[in-house]
Design an enzyme around this catalytic site. Structure first.
Site: not given
Ligand SMILES: Cc1ncc(COP(=O)(O)O)c(C=O)c1O
Ligand SMILES: N[C@@H](CCCC[NH3+])C(=O)O
Length: 433
Positions: A247, A360, A389
């Site tokens: 995170g 679209c 992402y």
């Molecule tokens: C269980 C878990 N671990 C790790 C992550 C990786 O998060 P980030 O890409 O924000 O470091 C996520 C995504 O939120 C997650 O759901």
């Molecule tokens: N996909 C998301 C975050 C989710 C992370 C996974 N739990 C993003 O683009 O920020």
């Protein structure tokens, strides 16, 4: 656009990994995801340096959902990191890439029996169990296959991290894990710790994504250590492992105050060491699971400008040959990005424009009211920090093909995912007549 890693400007032209972006687009077409391999490696190394302790073992698990290809699996393996997976598809990709499967952590709040079977067959090292129903299913499948597997229980420590509500994962109403405040959790842990098919190593939590404050991490550490102590006191089960999730917030656009990787990880270590002593728990190993912070700034998407339009109301648009199909984040989370005209890098940024894709959909906007260099049809637009992402969340909406992915470094480029073709789009279709 803020520049990261090996980005440099030579003769008004953006270069990444020592290669001109013009050359990359000529060779591989557009849109194109460009990944700066050196920066990925550097970020991994920062985690390895910062997250180290003399009191317990540490492990960095790359959260593959941020960006996963077979080449990425190879890079993660080469750098000695572990990796998480949240679906059969991610487990399969890792296995086919030759990733050491004992270093895979398999997540998910609704793993299907087939996915669990694939994980067991592939000798995945650890399964992160989300709920009691999943524990039962896992035990049944282990019994059938006469196997035993290591698990962590995903718990929800109820910590509100300030981030977009779609990417908070630890509110009381979150779908992930079992709340540490729910008394039934003790029975769940006792049951898991006594199962003959399972070896319960400890607990996992993840408080959300794109978090800029260090405070919620420190609160999460104390909450988890205190929880481990309480469980030990009440049930006799002594957790040996804690996984604190990922995170860590990164810079996308002005106002984003990214967490410094070495700083936050070393603060987490200090806090862990102190709290483990204070609460007298027997934690032997602690992991973290960064995804975005390893790859986001290492990615740049290159587009061709296909059209320019000024609306009747005076709004100026720059149209690009991709959009929400290769970057859904602005539409989904109101995410903001920075970009530059890659072949006019040193020109003044005088044009207030909105960059729109080709779908679209009115919400197909990559950058809203942003200042760019004055550009022409045929120019290249570079959008920065698209490494996380973007590719992993790409879609085929409007039957738009997904871009190619190329790794760059030391003046060389390596195609790691081919551009999709129209034939790829119809390969699973079956005609009715
Ligand atoms: C269980 C878990 N671990 C790790 C992550 C990786 O998060 P980030 O890409 O924000 O470091 C996520 C995504 O939120 C997650 O759901
Ligand atoms: N996909 C998301 C975050 C989710 C992370 C996974 N739990 C993003 O683009 O920020």
């Amino acid at each position: 656009m803020r520049r990261f890693g090996t980005m440099e400007v030579k003769e008004n032209l953006l270069h990444i990994g020592g290669i001109s972006t013009e050359k990359l687009v000529e060779e591989y077409g557009s849109p194109l995801y460009v990944m700066d391999q050196c920066l990925i490696e550097e970020n991994m190394n920062k985690f390895k340096r910062g997250f180290q302790s003399n009191k317990f073992q540490t492990e960095i698990i790359y959260a593959s959902k941020a960006f996963l290809t077979m080449a990425m699996c190879q890079l993660v393996a080469r750098e000695g990191l572990s990796m998480d997976a949240v679906s059969g598809g991610e487990v399969f990709t890792a296995r086919e890439a030759g990733f050491p499967m004992e270093k895979i952590y398999f997540h998910g709040n609704n793993k299907g029996a087939e996915e669990i079977e694939l994980a067991l067959e592939s000798k995945v090292g650890t399964i992160i169990v989300d709920n009691p129903g999943e524990l039962e299913l896992l035990e049944e499948l282990c019994r059938k296959g006469n196997s035993k597997v290591r698990i962590l229980l995903r718990v929800n420590p109820g910590i509100e991290a300030h981030t977009h509500e779609y990417i908070q994962t630890s509110k009381y109403c979150s779908k992930f894990g079992e709340s540490i405040f729910d008394e039934t959790i003790e029975g769940f842990i006792e049951r898991a710790s006594k199962s003959q098919y399972i070896s319960l190593d400890g607990f996992h939590c993840h408080i959300g994504s794109q978090i800029f404050d260090e405070a919620p991490y420190l609160v999460a550490i104390e909450t988890m250590v205190e929880f481990a102590a309480k469980i030990k006191r009440k049930t006799g089960y002594s957790a040996k492992v804690l996984n604190m999730g990922g995170g860590f917030g990164v810079y996308y656009s002005k106002g984003d105050d990214a967490l410094d990787i070495e700083d936050i990880t070393s603060k987490m270590i200090e806090h862990l060491e102190r709290k483990i002593d204070e609460y007298q728990v027997e934690i032997e190993r602690v992991m973290i699971e960064p995804g975005r912070s390893i790859v986001a700034n290492a990615g740049t998407t290159l587009y061709r400008v296909g059209g320019l339009k000024t609306t009747y109301s005076g709004k100026k648009y720059v149209f690009i040959d991709g959009g929400m199909t290769d970057n859904i984040r602005p539409a989904l989370y109101q995410a903001e990005y920075e970009g530059s005209i890659a072949n006019r890098m040193t020109d003044p940024t005088t044009e207030l424009v909105t960059v729109a894709g080709k779908c679209c959909e009115s919400g197909d906007v990559i950058m809203k009211d942003t200042l760019l260099q004055k550009c022409q049809v045929g120019d290249i637009l570079a959008v920065g920090s698209t490494g996380a992402y973007n590719y992993s969340m790409a879609s085929n909406y409007n039957r738009i093909t997904k871009p190619a992915v190329v790794f760059v470094g030391s003046g060389e480029s390596k195609l790691v995912v081919k551009r999709e073709t129209y034939m790829d789009l119809i390969k699973n279709d079956i005609k009715l007549y």
